[in-house]
Design a protein around this motif. Structure first.
Motif, PDB file in Angstrom:
ATOM      1  N   VAL A   1      -6.480 -10.361 -11.296  1.00 42.83           N
ATOM      2  CA  VAL A   1      -6.993  -9.344 -10.373  1.00 42.83           C
ATOM      3  C   VAL A   1      -8.524  -9.312 -10.410  1.00 42.83           C
ATOM      4  O   VAL A   1      -9.175  -9.242  -9.373  1.00 42.83           O
ATOM      5  CB  VAL A   1      -6.400  -7.960 -10.705  1.00 42.83           C
TER       6      VAL A   1
ATOM      7  N   ILE B   1      -6.204  -0.957  -7.323  1.00 43.88           N
ATOM      8  CA  ILE B   1      -5.965  -1.478  -8.668  1.00 43.88           C
ATOM      9  C   ILE B   1      -5.476  -0.370  -9.603  1.00 43.88           C
ATOM     10  O   ILE B   1      -4.548  -0.569 -10.388  1.00 43.88           O
ATOM     11  CB  ILE B   1      -7.240  -2.148  -9.211  1.00 43.88           C
TER      12      ILE B   1
ATOM     13  N   ASN C   1      -1.848  -0.207 -11.513  1.00 47.18           N
ATOM     14  CA  ASN C   1      -1.726  -0.024 -12.965  1.00 47.18           C
ATOM     15  C   ASN C   1      -0.891   1.211 -13.306  1.00 47.18           C
ATOM     16  O   ASN C   1      -0.101   1.186 -14.253  1.00 47.18           O
ATOM     17  CB  ASN C   1      -3.097   0.061 -13.619  1.00 47.18           C
TER      18      ASN C   1
END
Length: 72
Positions: free
Chosen positions: A26, A48, A52
């Motif tokens: 990523v 992101i 997560n």
């Protein structure tokens, strides 16, 4: 019992390695994501973080409802 510990140890090591590889991919793809999506870093960071959090939630569900096998 020794085989169970070995399998558990290898499973944890594999999971950590995959998480590290996932995070690395990523980070390396971040400049291309910014360029191709024509967006700012703020929007990509939100994506992101959401990814997560979903990963952590999935792990929590797995820990809560997964099969429990005692390893001695």
């Amino acid at each position: 019992m020794r085989n169970a510990r070995l399998v558990q140890n290898l499973s944890v090591r594999l999971a950590v390695a995959l998480a590290f590889a996932d995070a690395s991919i990523v980070v390396l793809a971040l400049p291309q994501l910014l360029d191709r999506l024509h967006t700012s870093i703020d929007h990509v960071v939100w994506v992101i973080v959401a990814y997560n959090l979903a990963l952590i939630a999935g792990c929590a569900v797995m820990l809560l409802f997964g099969r429990r096998v005692p390893v001695n």
